[in-house]
Design a protein around this motif. Structure first.
Motif, PDB file in Angstrom:
ATOM      1  N   LEU B  26       0.808  -1.272  -0.019  1.00 23.62           N
ATOM      2  CA  LEU B  26       0.034   0.181  -0.038  1.00 23.62           C
ATOM      3  C   LEU B  26       0.877   1.376  -0.043  1.00 23.62           C
ATOM      4  N   PRO B  27       0.444   2.344  -0.786  1.00 20.15           N
ATOM      5  CA  PRO B  27       1.144   3.689  -0.350  1.00 20.15           C
ATOM      6  C   PRO B  27       0.985   3.918   1.195  1.00 20.15           C
ATOM      7  N   ALA B  28       1.939   4.567   1.528  1.00 21.61           N
ATOM      8  CA  ALA B  28       2.125   4.840   3.070  1.00 21.61           C
ATOM      9  C   ALA B  28       0.958   5.765   3.088  1.00 21.61           C
ATOM     10  N   ARG B  29       0.402   6.763   2.562  1.00 21.57           N
ATOM     11  CA  ARG B  29      -0.709   7.441   2.960  1.00 21.57           C
ATOM     12  C   ARG B  29      -2.180   6.789   2.988  1.00 21.57           C
ATOM     13  N   ARG B  30      -2.359   5.505   2.514  1.00 21.32           N
ATOM     14  CA  ARG B  30      -3.352   4.773   2.460  1.00 21.32           C
ATOM     15  C   ARG B  30      -4.390   4.933   3.842  1.00 21.32           C
ATOM     16  N   LEU B  31      -5.314   5.410   3.953  1.00 26.96           N
ATOM     17  CA  LEU B  31      -6.106   5.720   5.190  1.00 26.96           C
ATOM     18  C   LEU B  31      -6.448   3.780   5.426  1.00 26.96           C
ATOM     19  N   LEU B  32      -6.569   3.335   6.593  1.00 21.06           N
ATOM     20  CA  LEU B  32      -7.063   2.251   6.807  1.00 21.06           C
ATOM     21  C   LEU B  32      -8.657   2.031   6.437  1.00 21.06           C
ATOM     22  N   VAL B  74      -0.406   1.417   7.006  1.00 23.72           N
ATOM     23  CA  VAL B  74       1.124   0.831   6.902  1.00 23.72           C
ATOM     24  C   VAL B  74       1.569   0.729   8.388  1.00 23.72           C
ATOM     25  N   SER B  75       0.955   1.708   9.280  1.00 20.81           N
ATOM     26  CA  SER B  75       1.242   1.703  10.530  1.00 20.81           C
ATOM     27  C   SER B  75       0.839   0.422  11.471  1.00 20.81           C
ATOM     28  N   LEU B  76      -0.168  -0.063  10.985  1.00 12.48           N
ATOM     29  CA  LEU B  76      -0.799  -1.142  11.680  1.00 12.48           C
ATOM     30  C   LEU B  76      -0.054  -2.631  11.276  1.00 12.48           C
ATOM     31  N   ASP B  77       0.837  -2.540  10.775  1.00 14.61           N
ATOM     32  CA  ASP B  77       1.571  -3.964  10.265  1.00 14.61           C
ATOM     33  C   ASP B  77       1.343  -4.842  11.369  1.00 14.61           C
ATOM     34  N   GLY B  78       0.644  -6.051  11.464  1.00 10.56           N
ATOM     35  CA  GLY B  78       0.789  -7.064  12.266  1.00 10.56           C
ATOM     36  C   GLY B  78      -0.477  -6.972  13.013  1.00 10.56           C
ATOM     37  N   ALA B  79      -1.303  -6.188  12.930  1.00  9.19           N
ATOM     38  CA  ALA B  79      -2.619  -5.756  13.687  1.00  9.19           C
ATOM     39  C   ALA B  79      -3.609  -6.739  13.409  1.00  9.19           C
ATOM     40  N   GLU B  80      -4.692  -7.063  14.218  1.00 13.75           N
ATOM     41  CA  GLU B  80      -5.908  -7.670  13.959  1.00 13.75           C
ATOM     42  C   GLU B  80      -7.019  -6.777  13.900  1.00 13.75           C
ATOM     43  N   ILE B  81      -7.784  -7.000  12.785  1.00 17.98           N
ATOM     44  CA  ILE B  81      -8.640  -5.889  12.757  1.00 17.98           C
ATOM     45  C   ILE B  81     -10.037  -6.815  12.578  1.00 17.98           C
ATOM     46  N   THR B  82     -11.140  -5.987  13.198  1.00 17.07           N
ATOM     47  CA  THR B  82     -12.501  -6.451  13.077  1.00 17.07           C
ATOM     48  C   THR B  82     -13.477  -5.508  12.597  1.00 17.07           C
ATOM     49  N   THR B  83     -14.034  -5.694  11.646  1.00 20.22           N
ATOM     50  CA  THR B  83     -15.121  -4.747  10.853  1.00 20.22           C
ATOM     51  C   THR B  83     -16.372  -5.293  11.246  1.00 20.22           C
ATOM     52  N   VAL B  84     -17.356  -4.272  10.550  1.00 24.39           N
ATOM     53  CA  VAL B  84     -18.885  -4.863  10.738  1.00 24.39           C
ATOM     54  C   VAL B  84     -19.029  -6.373  10.322  1.00 24.39           C
ATOM     55  N   GLU B  85     -18.367  -6.626   9.362  1.00 24.41           N
ATOM     56  CA  GLU B  85     -18.748  -7.672   8.624  1.00 24.41           C
ATOM     57  C   GLU B  85     -17.998  -8.975   9.582  1.00 24.41           C
TER      58      GLU B  85
END
Ligand SMILES: Cc1cc2nc3c(=O)[nH]c(=O)nc-3n(C[C@H](O)[C@H](O)[C@H](O)COP(=O)(O)OP(=O)(O)OC[C@H]3O[C@@H](n4cnc5c(N)ncnc54)[C@H](O)[C@@H]3O)c2cc1C
Ligand code: FES
Ligand code: FES
Lengths: 803, 168, 294
Positions: B26-32, B74-85
Motif C-alpha cells: 500500500l502507499p504509505a498514505r492509504r487510510l485504513l 501501514v502503521s498497523l502492520d501485524g494488527a488484528e482488525i475486526t470490521t462490521v462484517e
C-alpha cells in the motif's frame, strides 16, 4: 394467515443486509473507476481571471482536467448542454429573477465552494494532489453575507438582479392591517432562525458508466429523485432518454439535500465517463458537503398581531426575508412553505404575509426536513406565547382558543399552498391532541414542579409548540406489481429511499391488498430501469403517494388474479378471495379448491414453449381452453401484473404538538433538555415502529437546530465551521429520550387514510425549546438556535435592562 | 538501519482482518478506511467525515474501537482488525449486536450503523450488563442523523441480553 | 479529504527515530504517534510533512510507571491506557478525572497522552494537568536528552518547546503533597468536544483539614494552559478558599478570546464558575484523603 400487516410494527426487511455490512452505498461501487475532485473557490465573490494547470500536469495518476471552456467546446462539438446554467427547478411566477449556477463556474464565483475545475485521476488521492497544484487567479468582488447585507443591497450578488431580490410574494385573506389596527391588543415581534443543513451521514456521490457498444449510460447517484436526474442528464448530455438509466443505490440519508438535481456533479461525472469511455466516480467528502451542497433555515421575520381580551387572533401580518444563498434552483419553495404553514392549527383572523427571497454569497438553500415549517412554527408559536404573556394567560389556553375545531374540517385557510392548490386542511382534532399532550407532559402540574426546583436552586421550564404539516404533495406517484410464476411478488415504485424503510412499509401494504405473505414480496425503489415515472422523495410523501399508488396497483393485480382464477376454479369472481397467496372460494377454508398466485401467473401468460415445468401448464397444448376465443382474452394482457398511479387533488395535512422540559444552569447557562413529549397525528399508521423512528430522528434534528447547529459565516463569506468538529450535530449525549402518543384522524383523501410522517419530528423543536428556556429563565427568546454563551449574554442584557 | 521506508511507491503491510490474513502493498498514505473498503473491498466500514468525529468508520484494532479514517494502514502492520462484517454470527447471519439493531429499529439509512455495531461489540465485552445511562454514554462518540439514538440505546441493552442468552 | 504523499519510516528504537528526524528535518519530518491530531490535519491538507517517522513500533515507549515522585507516561501510552491504569489512578486521580473528558473513548484508544502534550492545543485537557502538577516532558534529540518543565514547554497555541529532531519519550506528572485532592471540571458544547473552558484543581489540606494550598490549571482561556496559584485566596483560619479572591486571581491570569462557540466574556465567566466548582470538588477530595489516611 389473515393478520393484517398494515398497522403492525413489522421488522424491516432492509436490516439484515445493512447491519451486516452488505449495504451498497454509492462509494461501495466502482472500486476501479476513475475518481474526481474539484478545485473549489476559496472566495465568496470573485471573478475567475485565470486558471493555470501547468503544475498539476505531472501528477502521477492524472487523467484529465476540465474547466468551463472545455464544456463550451464540447457544446460546439457534440451539442451537449453541460456548459449551460443548471435548470431552474421551481419556476414559480413570483420568481422574477431566478439565477442558477453552472456546473463549472463561467467566470464568476458566488460562494466559497463553488466548483471551478474538475480533475479526473486514477483515485481520489491523486485527484486531490492535482487540485492542490492548480492555480486560480481571482479578481475580488464584495461578498454579500446575511439577510441584512442583502437587503441593504449596497452591493449585488448578481449584477442583473436589483436589490438582490429573486422573488417577492404576498398572500392575504381579509384586511389584516385594518384588523390589527382595530384590535384591542397588539404586539410586534422580530424573530430569527439561523442556517443549518440536512447533513446526512453519507454525502452525495455519483458513479457513471458509458457502455460504448450499447451506447448507453448508467448513472448511480445518491439522490432523492432518480427519474428526474435521468431526464436532466439525458438533456444535458444530448443523449436520447432511452439510452440513460439512473439507479439509486442504498442512500445514507437525504433529509432534503438530495432532492435537488441535477447537482453539478450529476452532470459532470456522466459527461466525463462519456468522454473518457471509462467509469468515473465522485464521492463527496464532508468538507465539500459543507461548502458546495445546500443549507436551510436562515430567515428573519417581523410579526404584527392583533387579538382580543381572550387571546383570540383578529389579525396577523408577517413580513419576512429569506436568505436563499447564491442561486435559487429550488430554494424558493422554502419561504413559500413558511408563508402558508406558519398558520398551524389556528384561525388567524385576517392574515397577510409577504416575503422577499434574497441572494447572498453563501451556499444555496434547498429544503431540509421541515422545509420552511420550523421557521413558520417558530414564528406562530412565539407569537402565541407572547400573547399569553401579554394577557397573563396560560399558554395552552391561548392556543386552544385559536384552534380550528374538528367539526370545521375540511378547513380552508384561504391561501395557495406550495403545490399551487388550496391550503385546505382535510383532517385533525387539535383540541384532542392538546389534551393528550397536556396529559403526557403533565402541563397543569408543572408550575408546582418549577417552584419546587427553584427552591432547590434549579431552573426548569416548559414549553410547547403545535404545527400542521401539508404532506404528500402531488403531482403523482406510481407503482408496478408483477407476480412471478414462483409466486414472488415484485413491486416497484419510482421514488427513492434514504432509510425510511419503504421496502418494508410498501410490502406491508401489498401483503394486505393482495393477500400474499409479506415474505414473498420484493420491493424496488428509485431504479429507472424498473419504473420510469416518478417525482421523488420529499415533503413526507412516500407513504401517501407511493403507498396509495402501490395499494391501488395491488388491487388491480388482485382483480386480474381473480378473473383468471375464476376460469380455473370455475367460480364467480365475487365468490373468490386471496388468502396467504392462494385464490380460493370463500367459505371453503383451507381444504377447498384453490390455486396459488404463482399458478395464476402461469395461466395469465399463454405460452408456446415449455421452458420449464411451470411453463408446461401454460402452453397452448395444456389447457382445455375455448378454441373459439383468443388465448389472451380481449382487454387483457399477458402476465399477472399491473401498473397504476395515484394523483391526489391536493396535499393531506398531518399535525402534531410537542412539549419540552428544559433545565438551565444558573451559573454556566448550560441548557439541558430533560423531557421531550410528542403527540402526533399522521392518520393511519402503516408501521408504528417506523413512524416512531421517524419522530425520534426528527426530534434529534429539532434539538440540534435549537441548541447546537448553525452555519457560522464570517462577513467575508467564509464558512467558519465546515467540519463535524465545529458544526455541532448532537450525539446521543445531547438528545433526550422521546415520549410519544398518537392520535389518529385518517385522511379522507387517499385509499389508506395516511398522512405524511417523515418530517414532522423536526418542525416544532426550536419553537418548543425556545418557549421552555423562556419559561425557565424569564427572558424573552427571539432568535434560535441558542448556545450557553448566548444565553449568558441574554442574561447580562436582561440584568442591565432591569437595573 | 531496520526501518521500513516507503517513498512514492508502496509499503508491505500485513493485516489480519476478521480472522483472515492479508499481505498488502500500500502507499504509505492509504487510510485504513480506504484500505479496508477499496483494497479489501470490505465496504461495510463507512466514511462519514474523514476527520474523526462521526465514528462511521470505527473498527476494532486488536479488540479496541478506533477510527479507521485516522489511521494509516501501514502503521498497523501485524494488527488484528475486526470490521462490521466480522461482527456476524458464525453462520454469516446477524450477530447479537446486529440482531439487536434489527429488533429495536436502531437503524434507518444504515450508514452510521457499522460504526455503532463495532463500538458496541467492544463495549459489551468490557461491560456485559450496562445500565441505560451507560449504554447511552457508550454510543455517544458516534453520530447518527436518522434515528435520534433512542432505539440505538435500546439496542445496546437488547444486545447485552442476546449475548447472555445461551446460543441454541 | 485525502492526505498528501509522504515518505514513511518505521523505526524500531528511539535512536533510529531521532536519526531519521534529524536526517529529514529539512523536509518537514514529523513524528507519527496516535495520529489523532496529525492525520485529520493531513487529510484536510493543513499539514504536509514530507516524512513521517512512525513511533508506534518503537519498543519500550508504551509505559505507565508510578514512582515516588509521580507518574511517568511513555510516548506510546494511549490516553485510555493511562486512564485505566489502577496504580496511576491511585497515585494521581487527576489523570483519570481529566482523561475521561479528552475526546471520546475511541479516540483515546489511539491518541497518546504525550502526543497531546506535544501537540499543545490550548484546549487540551492534559496540558493543564501537566502544568498544574508541575510536570515535565523528556525529550531525546540528536544531541542527547533533556527535560523541559511544563512552564517552559507550552510556548503558544499548537507550539511546544521541542526541536524538529527531538522525540518526546515520556512525560512525568508530579505527585502533589500529601493531603491533596484534585478535580477536573469542564464545559464543552457536546460531550467529548474540546471544552469552552476547563479547570484542573488541586487543593491541599493539613491533618486538621485546613486548606494549606490551592492551584488550578485552566484550558481554552489562553495561548496555553494557564496555571493560577490560589495560595493568596486561601484564608488561614476558616480553612477554605475565598471565592471572590480566587476569581480575581484567575481573572488576572487568563486571556480568553472569542470564537464561534463562546465569547471571551463568557469564557471568563466560565473560568470563575468552573474554578469555584473544581476547587470545591478538589477540596472535598482532599478531605477524603485525610479521612482515609486517618
Ligand atoms: C474527534 C476528536 C476529538 C478530540 N477531542 C479532544 C479533546 O477534547 N481534548 C484533547 O485534549 N484532545 C482531543 N483530541 C486530540 C487527541 O487527544 C489526540 O490524541 C492528541 O491531541 C494527539 O495525540 P496523538 O498521539 O494522536 O498525536 P499525533 O496526532 O500523532 O501527533 C500530534 C502532533 O504531535 C507530534 N508528536 C506526537 N507525539 C510525539 C512525540 N512523542 N514526540 C514528538 N512529537 C510528537 C506529532 O508530530 C504531531 O505534530 C481529539 C481528537 C479528535 C480526532
Ligand atoms: S469517517 Fe472516521 S470518524 Fe467520521
Ligand atoms: S441510520 Fe442513518 S445515520 Fe444513522
Amino acid at each position: 394467515m389473515t393478520t393484517r400487516m398494515v398497522g403492525e410494527p413489522v421488522k424491516r426487511v432492509e436490516d439484515p443486509r445493512l447491519v451486516t455490512g452488505n449495504g451498497r452505498y454509492l462509494d461501495d461501487l466502482g472500486h476501479d473507476a476513475f475518481e474526481v475532485a474539484f478545485v473549489r473557490s476559496p472566495h465568496a465573490h470573485a471573478r475567475v481571471v485565470d486558471v493555470d494547470v501547468t503544475d498539476a500536469l505531472d501528477v502521477e495518476g492524472l487523467v484529465a482536467i476540465y474547466t468551463y471552456e472545455d464544456l463550451v467546446a464540447d457544446e460546439e462539438e457534440h451539442g451537449t448542454r453541460v456548459a449551460q446554467a443548471l435548470p431552474l427547478l421551481i419556476p414559480h411566477p413570483t420568481l422574477t429573477h431566478g439565477r442558477t449556477q453552472h456546473a463549472l463556474a463561467n467566470g464568476e464565483v458566488n460562494h466559497v465552494g463553488e466548483a471551478i475545475v474538475m480533475v479526473v485521476a486514477s483515485d481520489r488521492y491523486a485527484a486531490e494532489d492535482a487540485v492542490e497544484r492548480i492555480r486560480v487567479d481571482y479578481e475580488f468582488l464584495t461578498p454579500i453575507v446575511g439577510v441584512e447585507a442583502a437587503r441593504a443591497a449596497e452591493h449585488l450578488v448578481h449584477d442583473d438582479v436589483p436589490g438582490n431580490v429573486a422573488a417577492r410574494m404576498v398572500q392575504e385573506t381579509g384586511d389584516a392591517d385594518a384588523a390589527i389596527d382595530a384590535a384591542p391588543h397588539r404586539l410586534e415581534l422580530d424573530l430569527a432562525i439561523e442556517r443549518s443543513a440536512s447533513m446526512p451521514m453519507e454525502g452525495k456521490g455519483v458513479h457513471a458508466r458509458w457502455d460504448a457498444d450499447d451506447e448507453s449510460l448508467t448513472v448511480h447517484t445518491s439522490t432523492q429523485t432518480s427519474t428526474s436526474v435521468r431526464q436532466a442528464v439525458a438533456a444535458k448530455l444530448n443523449l436520447p432518454v432511452d439510452r440513460v438509466e439512473v439507479v439509486t443505490p442504498d442512500v445514507g440519508g437525504g433529509f432534503g439535500v438530495k432532492i435537488v438535481h441535477p447537482w453539478p456533479e450529476e452532470v459532470l461525472v456522466p459527461w466525463a465517463a462519456l468522454r473518457l469511455g471509462r467509469p468515473v466516480k465522485w464521492t463527496e467528502d464532508r468538507r465539500e458537503h459543507f461548502v458546495s451542497s445546500a443549507h436551510e433555515r436562515g430567515q428573519l421575520h417581523h410579526v404584527r398581531v392583533g387579538y382580543d381580551d381572550e387571546g383570540r387572533l383578529l389579525g396577523l401580518s408577517v413580513k419576512f426575508w429569506h436568505d436563499h444563498g447564491a442561486y435559487i434552483p429550488y430554494g424558493l419553495i422554502v419561504p413559500i412553505i413558511t408563508s402558508t404553514q406558519l398558520l398551524g392549527p389556528y384561525k388567524p383572523g385576517a392574515y397577510r404575509v409577504e416575503f422577499e427571497s434574497l441572494y447572498t454569497n453563501t451556499v444555496i438553500v434547498t429544503p431540509y426536513r421541515g422545509a420552511g415549517r420550523p421557521q413558520g412554527c417558530f414564528v406562530m408559536e412565539r407569537t402565541m406565547d407572547a400573547i399569553a404573556a401579554d394577557l397573563g394567560l396560560d399558554r395552552a389556553l391561548v392556543r386552544e382558543r385559536n384552534f380550528i375545531q374538528p367539526d370545521e374540517m375540511p378547513y380552508d385557510q384561504g391561501l395557495i399552498f406550495q403545490d399551487g392548490r388550496q391550503l385546505l386542511y382535510d383532517s385533525g382534532d387539535f383540541p384532542g391532541s392538546l389534551a393528550k399532550l397536556k396529559e403526557l407532559v403533565g402541563w397543569d402540574d408543572f408550575a408546582a414542579y418549577r417552584e419546587q426546583a427553584r427552591a432547590e436552586g434549579r431552573r426548569v421550564g416548559i414549553g410547547m409548540a403545535c404545527y400542521v404539516e401539508g404532506t404528500g404533495v402531488g403531482p403523482y406517484e406510481g407503482g408496478h406489481i408483477r407476480v412471478e410464476t414462483d409466486g414472488t411478488v415484485v413491486v416497484s415504485t419510482g421514488l427513492t429511499t434514504q432509510g425510511q424503510g419503504h421496502q418494508t412499509m410498501l410490502a406491508q401494504i401489498v401483503a394486505d391488498e393482495l393477500g400474499v405473505p409479506f415474505e414473498r414480496i420484493r420491493v424496488t425503489t428509485g431504479d429507472t430501469r424498473r419504473f420510469k415515472y416518478a417525482v421523488g422523495t420529499f415533503a413526507s410523501r412516500t407513504a401517501v403517494m407511493s403507498g396509495s399508488a402501490v395499494a391501488v396497483t395491488a388491487r388491480a393485480v388482485r382483480e386480474k388474479a381473480l378473473r383468471i382464477a375464476s376460469d380455473a376454479l370455475e367460480a364467480a369472481v365475487e365468490d373468490l378471495e386471496i388468502v396467504d397467496g392462494n385464490v380460493r372460494v370463500k367459505g371453503t377454508g383451507e381444504n377447498g379448491a384453490s390455486v396459488d398466485l404463482g399458478a395464476v401467473a402461469v395461466l395469465s401468460n399463454p405460452l408456446r414453449y415449455a421452458f420449464d415445468e411451470a411453463a408446461k401448464r401454460a402452453t397452448q397444448f395444456a389447457a382445455p381452453a375455448d378454441p373459439d376465443k383468443p388465448p389472451v382474452a380481449e382487454g387483457e394482457s399477458p402476465g399477472l401484473e399491473a401498473s397504476q398511479f395515484y394523483s391526489p387533488p391536493r396535499s393531506t395535512f398531518a399535525n402534531g404538538m410537542h412539549a419540552v422540559v428544559v433545565e438551565t444552569d444558573p451559573d454556566t447557562a448550560d441548557i439541558k433538555v430533560l423531557r421531550y413529549c410528542v403527540v402526533h397525528d399522521c392518520g393511519t399508521l402503516i408501521n408504528p415502529m417506523i413512524v416512531e423512528g421517524q419522530i425520534h430522528g426528527g426530534v434529534a434534528q429539532g434539538v440540534g437546530g435549537a441548541l447546537y447547529e448553525r452555519m457560522e459565516y464570517a462577513p467575508d463569506g467564509q464558512l467558519l465551521n465546515a467540519s463535524f468538529m465545529d458544526f455541532l450535530m448532537p450525539y446521543a449525549s445531547e438528545v433526550p429520550e422521546v415520549e410519544i402518543d398518537h392520535l389518529v384522524t385518517p385522511s379522507p383523501l387517499n385509499p389508506l387514510g395516511v398522512k405524511g410522517a417523515g418530517e414532522a419530528g423536526v418542525i416544532p423543536g426550536a419553537a418548543a425549546i425556545a418557549a421552555a428556556i423562556e419559561d425557565a429563565e424569564g427572558i424573552t427568546i427571539r432568535r434560535m438556535p441558542i448556545s450557553p454563551s448566548e444565553l449568558f449574554h441574554l442574561r447580562l442584557e436582561n440584568q442591565e435592562a432591569g437595573s | 538501519m531496520s526501518d521500513v521506508v516507503s517513498t512514492g511507491s508502496t509499503t508491505r503491510v500485513s493485516l489480519t482482518v476478521n480472522g483472515v490474513r492479508h499481505d498488502l502493498d500500500l502507499p504509505a498514505r492509504r487510510l485504513l478506511s480506504d484500505a479496508l473498503r477499496h483494497d479489501l473491498r470490505l465496504t461495510g466500514t463507512h466514511v462519514g467525515c474523514e476527520h474523526g468525529v462521526c465514528g462511521a468508520c470505527t473498527v476494532l484494532v486488536d479488540g479496541a474501537p478506533m477510527r479507521s479514517c485516522l489511521l494509516f494502514a501501514v502503521s498497523l502492520d501485524g494488527a488484528e482488525i475486526t470490521t462490521v462484517e466480522g461482527c456476524r454470527s458464525a453462520d454469516g447471519g446477524m450477530g447479537p449486536v446486529q440482531q439487536a439493531f434489527h429488533e429495536c429499529h436502531a437503524l434507518q439509512c444504515g450508514f452510521c450503523t457499522p460504526g455503532f455495531i463495532t463500538t458496541i461489540t467492544a463495549f459489551l465485552d468490557d461491560n456485559p450488563a450496562p445500565t441505560r445511562d451507560e449504554a447511552r454514554e457508550a454510543v455517544s462518540g458516534n453520530l447518527c442523523r436518522c434515528t435520534g439514538y433512542v432505539n440505538i440505546v435500546s439496542a445496546v441493552e437488547r444486545a447485552a441480553e442476546l449475548r447472555r442468552e445461551p446460543t441454541p | 479529504m485525502k492526505p498528501p504523499a509522504f515518505t514513511y519510516h518505521r523505526p524500531a528504537t528511539v535512536q533510529e527515530a531521532v536519526q531519521l528526524l534529524d536526517a529529514h528535518a529539512g523536509e518537514g519530518a514529523k513524528v507519527l504517534a496516535g495520529g489523532q491530531s496529525l492525520v485529520p490535519l493531513m487529510s484536510m491538507r493543513l499539514a504536509a510533512p514530507g516524512h513521517l517517522v512512525d513511533i508506534n513500533h518503537v519498543a519500550g515507549l508504551d509505559t505507565v510507571e508510578v514512582t515516588s515522585t509521580g507518574v511517568r507516561v511513555g510516548a506510546l501510552a494511549r490516553h485510555s491506557r493511562v486512564e485505566h491504569d489502577a496504580a496511576a489512578f491511585a497515585a494521581l486521580p487527576l489523570l483519570r478525572q481529566a482523561l475521561g473528558q479528552v475526546a471520546h473513548p475511541t479516540i483515546r484508544n489511539r491518541g497518546t497522552t504525550v502526543g497531546s502534550l506535544v501537540h499543545g492545543d490550548p484546549a487540551a485537557e492534559m496540558t493543564a494537568v501537566l502544568a498544574v502538577l508541575d510536570g515535565e516532558v523528556e525529550l531525546v534529540g540528536p544531541h542527547g536528552s533533556r527535560s523541559v518543565g511544563a512552564a517552559d514547554f507550552f510556548v503558544g497555541p499548537m507550539e511546544t518547546e521541542h526541536a524538529d529532531a527531538e522525540v518526546a519519550v515520556a512525560a512525568t506528572f508530579r505527585r502533589p503533597p500529601a493531603g491533596t485532592g484534585s478535580a477536573f471540571v469542564e464545559l464543552a458544547r457536546r460531550h467529548g468536544d474540546y471544552a469552552m473552558c476547563g479547570v484542573a484543581a488541586l487543593v491541599t489540606v493539613d491533618a486538621d483539614l485546613a486548606v494549606t494550598g490551592a492551584r488550578v490549571g485552566l484550558i481554552s482561556v489562553g495561548a496555553g494552559p494557564v496555571v493560577v496559584d490560589l495560595g493568596p485566596a486561601v484564608s488561614g483560619s476558616g480553612g477554605g478558599v475565598d471565592t471572590p479572591r480566587a476569581r480575581e486571581l484567575v481573572d488576572a491570569a487568563i486571556d480568553p478570546e472569542d470564537d464561534i462557540h463562546a465569547t471571551a466574556t463568557y469564557r471568563r465567566h466560565l473560568a470563575h464558575v468552573l474554578t469555584e466548582r473544581a476547587v470545591a470538588q478538589a477540596h472535598e477530595a482532599a478531605r477524603g484523603t485525610r479521612r482515609s489516611a486517618a
